[in-house]
Design a protein around this motif. Sequence first.
Motif, PDB file in Angstrom:
ATOM      1  N   MET A 127       3.066 -13.231 -46.306  1.00 43.75           N
ATOM      2  CA  MET A 127       2.871 -14.486 -47.008  1.00 43.75           C
ATOM      3  C   MET A 127       2.137 -14.256 -48.329  1.00 43.75           C
ATOM      4  N   ARG A 128       1.255 -13.247 -48.349  1.00 49.87           N
ATOM      5  CA  ARG A 128       0.519 -12.974 -49.576  1.00 49.87           C
ATOM      6  C   ARG A 128       1.465 -12.567 -50.702  1.00 49.87           C
ATOM      7  N   ARG A 129       2.482 -11.790 -50.367  1.00 51.44           N
ATOM      8  CA  ARG A 129       3.416 -11.318 -51.385  1.00 51.44           C
ATOM      9  C   ARG A 129       4.117 -12.511 -52.042  1.00 51.44           C
ATOM     10  N   VAL A 130       4.541 -13.474 -51.257  1.00 49.02           N
ATOM     11  CA  VAL A 130       5.201 -14.655 -51.808  1.00 49.02           C
ATOM     12  C   VAL A 130       4.238 -15.446 -52.685  1.00 49.02           C
ATOM     13  N   ALA A 131       2.997 -15.615 -52.225  1.00 48.70           N
ATOM     14  CA  ALA A 131       2.005 -16.348 -53.005  1.00 48.70           C
ATOM     15  C   ALA A 131       1.703 -15.637 -54.322  1.00 48.70           C
ATOM     16  N   LEU A 132       1.603 -14.318 -54.284  1.00 52.99           N
ATOM     17  CA  LEU A 132       1.354 -13.565 -55.513  1.00 52.99           C
ATOM     18  C   LEU A 132       2.511 -13.694 -56.501  1.00 52.99           C
ATOM     19  N   VAL A 133       3.727 -13.643 -56.008  1.00 56.03           N
ATOM     20  CA  VAL A 133       4.892 -13.760 -56.889  1.00 56.03           C
ATOM     21  C   VAL A 133       4.984 -15.171 -57.481  1.00 56.03           C
ATOM     22  N   VAL A 134       4.750 -16.195 -56.656  1.00 61.36           N
ATOM     23  CA  VAL A 134       4.792 -17.577 -57.154  1.00 61.36           C
ATOM     24  C   VAL A 134       3.680 -17.812 -58.174  1.00 61.36           C
ATOM     25  N   ALA A 135       2.478 -17.297 -57.880  1.00 68.10           N
ATOM     26  CA  ALA A 135       1.368 -17.444 -58.819  1.00 68.10           C
ATOM     27  C   ALA A 135       1.657 -16.709 -60.122  1.00 68.10           C
ATOM     28  N   ALA A 136       2.228 -15.517 -60.032  1.00 70.18           N
ATOM     29  CA  ALA A 136       2.558 -14.753 -61.244  1.00 70.18           C
ATOM     30  C   ALA A 136       3.602 -15.486 -62.073  1.00 70.18           C
ATOM     31  N   ALA A 137       4.620 -16.025 -61.424  1.00 66.98           N
ATOM     32  CA  ALA A 137       5.656 -16.767 -62.149  1.00 66.98           C
ATOM     33  C   ALA A 137       5.077 -18.023 -62.793  1.00 66.98           C
ATOM     34  N   GLY A 138       4.229 -18.726 -62.053  1.00 68.24           N
ATOM     35  CA  GLY A 138       3.602 -19.937 -62.609  1.00 68.24           C
ATOM     36  C   GLY A 138       2.709 -19.641 -63.794  1.00 68.24           C
ATOM     37  N   ILE A 139       1.940 -18.568 -63.705  1.00 70.41           N
ATOM     38  CA  ILE A 139       1.056 -18.207 -64.809  1.00 70.41           C
ATOM     39  C   ILE A 139       1.868 -17.741 -66.012  1.00 70.41           C
ATOM     40  N   LEU A 140       2.939 -17.013 -65.773  1.00 75.69           N
ATOM     41  CA  LEU A 140       3.774 -16.549 -66.879  1.00 75.69           C
ATOM     42  C   LEU A 140       4.430 -17.735 -67.591  1.00 75.69           C
ATOM     43  N   VAL A 141       4.956 -18.683 -66.838  1.00 78.11           N
ATOM     44  CA  VAL A 141       5.565 -19.872 -67.445  1.00 78.11           C
ATOM     45  C   VAL A 141       4.504 -20.676 -68.189  1.00 78.11           C
ATOM     46  N   GLU A 142       3.349 -20.831 -67.581  1.00 79.92           N
ATOM     47  CA  GLU A 142       2.270 -21.566 -68.229  1.00 79.92           C
ATOM     48  C   GLU A 142       1.846 -20.875 -69.528  1.00 79.92           C
ATOM     49  N   GLY A 143       1.752 -19.563 -69.499  1.00 77.31           N
ATOM     50  CA  GLY A 143       1.381 -18.820 -70.695  1.00 77.31           C
ATOM     51  C   GLY A 143       2.411 -18.970 -71.804  1.00 77.31           C
ATOM     52  N   LEU A 144       3.691 -18.907 -71.445  1.00 77.79           N
ATOM     53  CA  LEU A 144       4.740 -19.068 -72.450  1.00 77.79           C
ATOM     54  C   LEU A 144       4.741 -20.467 -73.055  1.00 77.79           C
ATOM     55  N   VAL A 145       4.554 -21.478 -72.218  1.00 75.80           N
ATOM     56  CA  VAL A 145       4.559 -22.861 -72.713  1.00 75.80           C
ATOM     57  C   VAL A 145       3.359 -23.110 -73.617  1.00 75.80           C
ATOM     58  N   VAL A 146       2.170 -22.722 -73.156  1.00 81.96           N
ATOM     59  CA  VAL A 146       0.964 -22.972 -73.942  1.00 81.96           C
ATOM     60  C   VAL A 146       0.995 -22.179 -75.248  1.00 81.96           C
ATOM     61  N   ALA A 147       1.388 -20.908 -75.188  1.00 79.63           N
ATOM     62  CA  ALA A 147       1.424 -20.089 -76.401  1.00 79.63           C
ATOM     63  C   ALA A 147       2.453 -20.621 -77.395  1.00 79.63           C
ATOM     64  N   SER A 148       3.621 -21.035 -76.906  1.00 79.41           N
ATOM     65  CA  SER A 148       4.627 -21.552 -77.836  1.00 79.41           C
ATOM     66  C   SER A 148       4.195 -22.881 -78.442  1.00 79.41           C
ATOM     67  N   LEU A 149       3.558 -23.747 -77.657  1.00 79.92           N
ATOM     68  CA  LEU A 149       3.072 -25.013 -78.214  1.00 79.92           C
ATOM     69  C   LEU A 149       1.984 -24.785 -79.257  1.00 79.92           C
ATOM     70  N   LEU A 150       1.081 -23.854 -78.998  1.00 83.60           N
ATOM     71  CA  LEU A 150       0.047 -23.548 -79.989  1.00 83.60           C
ATOM     72  C   LEU A 150       0.656 -22.925 -81.244  1.00 83.60           C
ATOM     73  N   PHE A 151       1.658 -22.075 -81.062  1.00 87.35           N
ATOM     74  CA  PHE A 151       2.306 -21.450 -82.208  1.00 87.35           C
ATOM     75  C   PHE A 151       2.976 -22.509 -83.085  1.00 87.35           C
ATOM     76  N   VAL A 152       3.655 -23.469 -82.452  1.00 91.89           N
ATOM     77  CA  VAL A 152       4.282 -24.563 -83.198  1.00 91.89           C
ATOM     78  C   VAL A 152       3.220 -25.435 -83.849  1.00 91.89           C
ATOM     79  N   LEU A 153       2.124 -25.690 -83.152  1.00 90.31           N
ATOM     80  CA  LEU A 153       1.035 -26.489 -83.714  1.00 90.31           C
ATOM     81  C   LEU A 153       0.457 -25.828 -84.957  1.00 90.31           C
ATOM     82  N   GLY A 154       0.381 -24.500 -84.952  1.00 95.01           N
ATOM     83  CA  GLY A 154      -0.068 -23.792 -86.148  1.00 95.01           C
ATOM     84  C   GLY A 154       0.860 -24.034 -87.322  1.00 95.01           C
ATOM     85  N   GLY A 155       2.167 -24.081 -87.072  1.00101.75           N
ATOM     86  CA  GLY A 155       3.119 -24.390 -88.135  1.00101.75           C
ATOM     87  C   GLY A 155       2.990 -25.808 -88.642  1.00101.75           C
TER      88      GLY A 155
END
Length: 134
Positions: free
Chosen positions: A1-29
Motif C-alpha cells: 500500500m505504501r508504494r501506491v501512496a508514494l506514487v500517487v503523492a509523487a504524481a500529485g506533487i509533480l502536477v501541483e509543481g507544474l501548475v504552480v510554476a506555470s501560473l507564476l511564469f505567466v504571472l511574471g509575463g
Amino acid sequence: MRRVALVVAAAGILVEGLVVASLLFVLGGVVDAYSMSLNGTDPSHAQAAIRVAAVGLGVLLAALAAALLLAAIRRRPARGPAMAGLVAQCVVTTIAGVALGWEVFGGTLLVLGTLLYVLLDERPDRGLRPVNRI
C-alpha cells in the motif's frame, strides 16, 4: 500500500509543481506586459523575480516527487530531506486547498491524504507474501 501512496503523492506533487510554476511564469509575463509595479519595483525586476521563483519552486517540487518515486521503487519509506519536504508540502497543500475553493480542495485533499499516509507509515513494506498451501 505504501508504494501506491508514494506514487500517487509523487504524481500529485509533480502536477501541483507544474501548475504552480506555470501560473507564476505567466504571472511574471503579465507583470512585465502591463508594466505593473510591485511595491515600487521596476517591472522587469519584478518579472525576473517571479520567474526565478517559478522555476525554483517547480524544480524543488519535481525533486520531491522524484524522491518519493525513488522511495516507491526501493520499497522504503521516504527519509532525510524528503521528510522535511513532505511536512512543508502538507502545510502548503492544506493552505492552497482552503484558499482556492472547494473544486481544488478535493484534489488537494487526495494529495494531502497520501502525503500524511507516507509520513506516518513506519512499517516495512514486504510486498506480496506467498500463500502457504496445506
